[in-house]
Design an enzyme around this catalytic site. Sequence first.
Site, mmCIF file in Angstrom:
data_model
loop_
_atom_site.group_PDB
_atom_site.id
_atom_site.type_symbol
_atom_site.label_atom_id
_atom_site.label_comp_id
_atom_site.label_asym_id
_atom_site.label_seq_id
_atom_site.Cartn_x
_atom_site.Cartn_y
_atom_site.Cartn_z
ATOM 1 N N MET A 19 44.622 58.839 5.430
ATOM 2 C CA MET A 19 44.489 60.001 4.542
ATOM 3 C C MET A 19 43.084 60.034 3.938
ATOM 4 O O MET A 19 42.688 59.096 3.230
ATOM 5 C CB MET A 19 45.548 59.965 3.431
ATOM 6 C CG MET A 19 46.950 60.270 3.940
ATOM 7 S SD MET A 19 48.168 60.357 2.611
ATOM 8 C CE MET A 19 48.425 58.628 2.254
ATOM 9 N N CYS A 102 43.942 66.579 12.755
ATOM 10 C CA CYS A 102 43.472 67.114 11.479
ATOM 11 C C CYS A 102 43.325 68.635 11.522
ATOM 12 O O CYS A 102 42.618 69.172 12.359
ATOM 13 C CB CYS A 102 42.133 66.496 11.113
ATOM 14 S SG CYS A 102 41.528 67.187 9.574
ATOM 15 N N GLY A 228 52.720 58.993 4.670
ATOM 16 C CA GLY A 228 51.487 59.414 4.009
ATOM 17 C C GLY A 228 51.701 59.715 2.550
ATOM 18 O O GLY A 228 51.654 58.825 1.678
HETATM 19 C C1 LIG Z 1 45.232 63.973 1.377
HETATM 20 C C2 LIG Z 1 45.538 63.842 2.849
HETATM 21 C C3 LIG Z 1 44.523 63.435 3.713
HETATM 22 C C4 LIG Z 1 44.782 63.287 5.087
HETATM 23 N N1 LIG Z 1 43.795 62.799 5.908
HETATM 24 C C5 LIG Z 1 44.100 62.493 7.200
HETATM 25 C C6 LIG Z 1 43.168 61.798 8.022
HETATM 26 O O1 LIG Z 1 42.068 61.418 7.599
HETATM 27 N N2 LIG Z 1 43.546 61.539 9.310
HETATM 28 C C7 LIG Z 1 44.766 61.918 9.809
HETATM 29 O O2 LIG Z 1 45.060 61.639 10.983
HETATM 30 N N3 LIG Z 1 45.664 62.562 9.050
HETATM 31 C C8 LIG Z 1 45.367 62.825 7.767
HETATM 32 N N4 LIG Z 1 46.325 63.392 6.964
HETATM 33 C C9 LIG Z 1 47.678 63.636 7.498
HETATM 34 C C10 LIG Z 1 48.590 62.431 7.238
HETATM 35 O O3 LIG Z 1 48.129 61.300 7.928
HETATM 36 C C11 LIG Z 1 50.034 62.720 7.668
HETATM 37 O O4 LIG Z 1 50.038 63.031 9.039
HETATM 38 C C12 LIG Z 1 50.649 63.890 6.920
HETATM 39 O O5 LIG Z 1 50.385 63.788 5.527
HETATM 40 C C13 LIG Z 1 52.172 63.954 7.137
HETATM 41 O O6 LIG Z 1 52.790 62.775 6.719
HETATM 42 P P1 LIG Z 1 53.583 62.667 5.297
HETATM 43 O O7 LIG Z 1 54.572 63.787 5.283
HETATM 44 O O8 LIG Z 1 54.187 61.321 5.310
HETATM 45 O O9 LIG Z 1 52.534 62.856 4.233
HETATM 46 C C14 LIG Z 1 46.069 63.596 5.607
HETATM 47 C C15 LIG Z 1 47.066 64.039 4.726
HETATM 48 C C16 LIG Z 1 46.827 64.144 3.368
HETATM 49 C C17 LIG Z 1 47.933 64.596 2.453
#
Ligand SMILES: Cc1cc2nc3c(=O)[nH]c(=O)nc-3n(C[C@H](O)[C@H](O)[C@H](O)COP(=O)(O)O)c2cc1C
Length: 331
Positions: A19, A102, A228
């Site tokens: 993230m 992303c 995440g």
């Molecule tokens: C603040 C934030 C930053 C993120 N940055 C990235 C990143 O750098 N690389 C990536 O592959 N996904 C990134 N994501 C996506 C997360 O890795 C993840 O796929 C997404 O939040 C869904 O998972 P969750 O429902 O458990 O949060 C980001 C998500 C959030 C909320």
Amino acid sequence: MAKIGTIELGDFPLLLAPMEDVSDPPFRAVCKDNGADLMYTEFISSEGLIRDAMKSRQKLDIFDYERPIGIQIFGGDEEALAMSARIIEATNPDILDINFGCPVKKVVCKGAGAGVLKDIDLMVRLTDAVVKATKLPVTVKTRLGWDDDTRNIEEVAERLQDVGIQALSIHGRTRVQMYKGDADWSLIAKVKNNPRIHIPIFGNGDIDSPQKAVEYKNRYGVDGVMIGRAAIGYPWVFREIKHYIKTGELLPPPTLNERIDACRKHLLGSMQWKGQKLGVLEMRRHYANYLKGLSHIKEYRMRLVTTESPDEIESILEELRTNYQPQAVSA
Ligand SMILES: Cc1cc2nc3c(=O)[nH]c(=O)nc-3n(C[C@H](O)[C@H](O)[C@H](O)COP(=O)(O)O)c2cc1C
């Protein structure tokens, strides 16, 4: 037993999602304390790394206690990705992850991140270039597809496996969905149940409780889950899920002392890693999460986010610890 290359991750590993501006070393430290089995750095621009951009280089900082740890890169150019893979290999992480998920415009416009979801041939070429450039196990994190008409993750998984990736994490949304709606795990399950697929498939999207983790584990059969947002300010989600899987029982929420200890560790880590001023400033957005559920906390929170003095922050946290001790924490 899930394995990436020679790295053994246990029966049902819990992964900390990459993230941006969140998954930095201070945050990862508190997640590791609470049972994250595999963690990824926030994404790093391959172009930035090659230009030697300070911010990109700093994101390469990894520590032995974090292992196994993966560094995540993104980019839309084969040569740049291959070159940055070599730079990363020199810093000795356990895994190199490529981001094809992303949805942020500045990334997608450069043909990187989820932009690649529109062009699977390119995605395969980029992955192939990285796999050939490094001896590290390469993993990929991506989404179901670009939009509802191109949910091509089944083809993507096969083709990426064919060029040598060693695990795939799938966020159950399309690029167009961004973060809206519920993640759809049924396609993730299809990838996992494809007899041609032999690499670990990790499911991602919306896991925010032990019950949901176990329900999805059973229903979709994935090799592990990546978490995440639910870990932000609540690293205990990892230990709660582990405990529930092991015993079928829910752990009580973290105690006040545990909340304050994690908060303090995160703060000290931030100051150490980012410098005092920036560390204090960037920690401000985390207090509300660490203290969520405590009643009458507003005044403390206001004081925490308005002072620049680390000593004062520490004394506010200690005051909270003492004054709040007898009160119940509602999760
Ligand atoms: C603040 C934030 C930053 C993120 N940055 C990235 C990143 O750098 N690389 C990536 O592959 N996904 C990134 N994501 C996506 C997360 O890795 C993840 O796929 C997404 O939040 C869904 O998972 P969750 O429902 O458990 O949060 C980001 C998500 C959030 C909320």
